[in-house]
Design a protein around this motif. Structure first.
Motif, mmCIF file in Angstrom:
data_model
loop_
_atom_site.group_PDB
_atom_site.id
_atom_site.type_symbol
_atom_site.label_atom_id
_atom_site.label_comp_id
_atom_site.label_asym_id
_atom_site.label_seq_id
_atom_site.Cartn_x
_atom_site.Cartn_y
_atom_site.Cartn_z
ATOM 1 N N HIS A 41 0.827 -1.205 0.000
ATOM 2 C CA HIS A 41 0.000 0.000 0.000
ATOM 3 C C HIS A 41 0.865 1.261 0.000
ATOM 4 C CE1 HIS A 41 -3.662 -2.286 0.464
ATOM 5 N NE2 HIS A 41 -3.092 -2.972 1.441
ATOM 6 N N VAL A 42 0.209 2.397 -0.056
ATOM 7 C CA VAL A 42 0.877 3.693 0.017
ATOM 8 C C VAL A 42 0.804 4.175 1.463
ATOM 9 C CG1 VAL A 42 0.862 6.082 -0.777
ATOM 10 C CG2 VAL A 42 0.188 4.259 -2.357
ATOM 11 N N LEU A 43 1.960 4.431 2.073
ATOM 12 C CA LEU A 43 1.999 4.939 3.446
ATOM 13 C C LEU A 43 2.167 6.449 3.409
ATOM 14 C CD1 LEU A 43 4.393 2.418 5.234
ATOM 15 C CD2 LEU A 43 1.918 2.270 4.883
ATOM 16 N N VAL A 44 1.361 7.145 4.191
ATOM 17 C CA VAL A 44 1.504 8.582 4.370
ATOM 18 C C VAL A 44 1.863 8.807 5.825
ATOM 19 C CG1 VAL A 44 0.346 10.824 4.308
ATOM 20 C CG2 VAL A 44 -0.132 9.136 2.531
ATOM 21 N N MET A 45 2.950 9.549 6.035
ATOM 22 C CA MET A 45 3.413 9.806 7.402
ATOM 23 C C MET A 45 4.062 11.180 7.466
ATOM 24 S SD MET A 45 6.813 7.351 7.528
ATOM 25 C CE MET A 45 5.990 5.965 6.776
ATOM 26 N N GLY A 46 4.107 11.718 8.672
ATOM 27 C CA GLY A 46 4.800 12.974 8.891
ATOM 28 C C GLY A 46 6.306 12.768 8.915
ATOM 29 N N ARG A 47 7.025 13.866 8.794
ATOM 30 C CA ARG A 47 8.485 13.804 8.767
ATOM 31 C C ARG A 47 9.051 13.216 10.047
ATOM 32 N NH1 ARG A 47 11.793 16.533 11.227
ATOM 33 N NH2 ARG A 47 10.318 18.187 11.674
ATOM 34 N N THR A 48 8.511 13.597 11.211
ATOM 35 C CA THR A 48 9.037 13.071 12.477
ATOM 36 C C THR A 48 8.846 11.560 12.553
ATOM 37 O OG1 THR A 48 8.577 15.172 13.567
ATOM 38 C CG2 THR A 48 8.910 13.277 14.994
ATOM 39 N N THR A 49 7.680 11.084 12.114
ATOM 40 C CA THR A 49 7.441 9.640 12.094
ATOM 41 C C THR A 49 8.439 8.957 11.166
ATOM 42 O OG1 THR A 49 5.107 9.935 12.593
ATOM 43 C CG2 THR A 49 5.734 7.842 11.570
ATOM 44 N N TYR A 50 8.627 9.532 9.976
ATOM 45 C CA TYR A 50 9.586 8.956 9.033
ATOM 46 C C TYR A 50 10.983 8.914 9.650
ATOM 47 C CZ TYR A 50 12.756 8.190 5.232
ATOM 48 O OH TYR A 50 13.768 7.663 4.471
ATOM 49 N N GLU A 51 11.408 10.007 10.260
ATOM 50 C CA GLU A 51 12.759 10.052 10.825
ATOM 51 C C GLU A 51 12.914 9.085 11.994
ATOM 52 O OE1 GLU A 51 13.496 14.265 11.347
ATOM 53 O OE2 GLU A 51 13.993 14.485 9.215
ATOM 54 N N SER A 52 11.838 8.788 12.723
ATOM 55 C CA SER A 52 11.941 7.808 13.807
ATOM 56 C C SER A 52 12.090 6.394 13.238
ATOM 57 C CB SER A 52 10.744 7.891 14.754
ATOM 58 O OG SER A 52 9.580 7.377 14.147
ATOM 59 N N ILE A 53 11.509 6.145 12.048
ATOM 60 C CA ILE A 53 11.682 4.850 11.369
ATOM 61 C C ILE A 53 13.066 4.802 10.720
ATOM 62 C CG2 ILE A 53 10.839 3.376 9.486
ATOM 63 C CD1 ILE A 53 8.026 4.603 10.048
ATOM 64 N N GLY A 54 13.446 5.911 10.088
ATOM 65 C CA GLY A 54 14.798 6.042 9.561
ATOM 66 C C GLY A 54 15.022 5.593 8.127
ATOM 67 N N ARG A 55 13.998 5.049 7.481
ATOM 68 C CA ARG A 55 14.165 4.568 6.112
ATOM 69 C C ARG A 55 12.788 4.298 5.523
ATOM 70 N NH1 ARG A 55 13.144 -0.987 6.318
ATOM 71 N NH2 ARG A 55 13.146 -1.761 8.435
ATOM 72 N N PRO A 56 12.702 4.234 4.184
ATOM 73 C CA PRO A 56 11.431 3.798 3.586
ATOM 74 C C PRO A 56 11.196 2.327 3.925
ATOM 75 C CG PRO A 56 12.973 4.613 1.899
ATOM 76 C CD PRO A 56 13.710 4.562 3.191
ATOM 77 N N LEU A 57 9.961 1.960 4.162
ATOM 78 C CA LEU A 57 9.657 0.566 4.485
ATOM 79 C C LEU A 57 9.520 -0.237 3.194
ATOM 80 C CD1 LEU A 57 7.173 1.184 7.409
ATOM 81 C CD2 LEU A 57 9.548 0.411 7.556
ATOM 82 N N PRO A 58 10.219 -1.351 3.094
ATOM 83 C CA PRO A 58 10.203 -2.145 1.858
ATOM 84 C C PRO A 58 8.790 -2.608 1.494
ATOM 85 C CG PRO A 58 11.886 -2.949 3.379
ATOM 86 C CD PRO A 58 11.076 -1.935 4.116
ATOM 87 N N ARG A 60 6.383 -0.962 0.180
ATOM 88 C CA ARG A 60 5.349 0.056 0.328
ATOM 89 C C ARG A 60 5.856 1.361 -0.269
ATOM 90 N NH1 ARG A 60 5.490 -2.242 6.265
ATOM 91 N NH2 ARG A 60 7.412 -2.917 5.288
ATOM 92 N N THR A 61 4.971 2.124 -0.883
ATOM 93 C CA THR A 61 5.317 3.463 -1.343
ATOM 94 C C THR A 61 5.186 4.392 -0.146
ATOM 95 O OG1 THR A 61 4.457 2.992 -3.541
ATOM 96 C CG2 THR A 61 4.673 5.316 -2.936
ATOM 97 N N THR A 62 6.198 5.205 0.111
ATOM 98 C CA THR A 62 6.189 6.090 1.270
ATOM 99 C C THR A 62 6.098 7.541 0.828
ATOM 100 O OG1 THR A 62 7.521 4.519 2.545
ATOM 101 C CG2 THR A 62 7.462 6.788 3.337
ATOM 102 N N ILE A 63 5.097 8.235 1.373
ATOM 103 C CA ILE A 63 4.949 9.666 1.153
ATOM 104 C C ILE A 63 5.109 10.352 2.504
ATOM 105 C CG2 ILE A 63 3.435 11.538 0.379
ATOM 106 C CD1 ILE A 63 2.028 9.455 -1.432
ATOM 107 N N VAL A 64 6.075 11.279 2.567
ATOM 108 C CA VAL A 64 6.367 11.987 3.815
ATOM 109 C C VAL A 64 5.827 13.409 3.715
ATOM 110 C CG1 VAL A 64 8.187 12.784 5.371
ATOM 111 C CG2 VAL A 64 8.418 10.572 4.204
ATOM 112 N N LEU A 65 5.027 13.792 4.704
ATOM 113 C CA LEU A 65 4.497 15.153 4.796
ATOM 114 C C LEU A 65 5.447 16.022 5.604
ATOM 115 C CD1 LEU A 65 0.735 14.582 5.603
ATOM 116 C CD2 LEU A 65 1.646 15.825 3.664
ATOM 117 N N THR A 66 5.786 17.183 5.070
ATOM 118 C CA THR A 66 6.635 18.129 5.789
ATOM 119 C C THR A 66 6.335 19.538 5.312
ATOM 120 O OG1 THR A 66 8.905 18.788 6.314
ATOM 121 C CG2 THR A 66 8.551 17.810 4.141
ATOM 122 N N ARG A 67 6.464 20.491 6.211
ATOM 123 C CA ARG A 67 6.323 21.901 5.830
ATOM 124 C C ARG A 67 7.635 22.437 5.249
ATOM 125 N NH1 ARG A 67 4.664 21.691 10.851
ATOM 126 N NH2 ARG A 67 2.461 21.619 11.307
#
Length: 161
Positions: A41-58, A60-67
């Motif tokens: 699936h397509v994952l949508v997450m905020g930048r802080t969430t992405y940075e806590s994971i540290g990488r795109p999850l295999p 899955r398409t990753t979309i990071v929201l950031t200002r």
């Protein structure tokens, strides 16, 4: 056709979903269940969430929201609003699964068709909370019992009319 939006979260009894960039619990098996729910699936997450994971999850398409208009990371798409993220998601297979953090959940909740919540029977300290929502506007369609949590499927009641 617009994509179905699903919120997936682990939420403590007191509404906590995080403490800073950390999840304030470790539940064996919960992350494997998360992987099974989100694969393809397509994952949508905020930048802080992405940075806590540290990488795109295999897988899955990753979309990071950031200002931050200058932010980027290898292997992810960057969006500057939730609607921008939905536009980017439209050309990919799978449903749109929102995986945090609190601001992204709050922005996505009015558009969501479904929530899949891992109810964690703890009351940890934390400073990140799942948004409040009217439980009467959602129908519980399934509940699975796991060791250390229960996974609950909620579908927006208006979708069932």
């Amino acid at each position: 056709m617009s994509k179905r939006i699903i919120l997936v979260a682990a939420v403590a009894r007191n509404g906590v979903i995080g403490n800073g960039s950390d999840i304030p619990w470790k539940i064996p098996g919960e992350q494997a269940e998360f992987k099974a729910l989100t694969m393809g699936h397509v994952l949508v997450m905020g930048r802080t969430t992405y940075e806590s994971i540290g990488r795109p999850l295999p897988g899955r398409t990753t979309i990071v929201l950031t200002r931050d208009r200058s932010w980027s990371a290898d292997g992810v798409l960057v969006a500057h609003s939730f609607l921008d993220a939905l536009g980017k998601a439209a050309s990919y297979d799978g449903e749109v699964i929102v995986v945090g953090g609190a601001q992204v959940y709050a922005e996505a909740l009015p558009l969501a068709a479904e929530q899949i919540i891992s109810e964690v029977p703890l009351e940890p300290e934390g400073d990140v909370f799942y948004p409040d929502f009217d439980r009467n506007a959602w129908l519980e369609t399934d509940r699975e019992h796991f060791d250390g949590y229960e996974r609950v499927w909620l579908e927006r009641a208006a979708n069932r009319l």
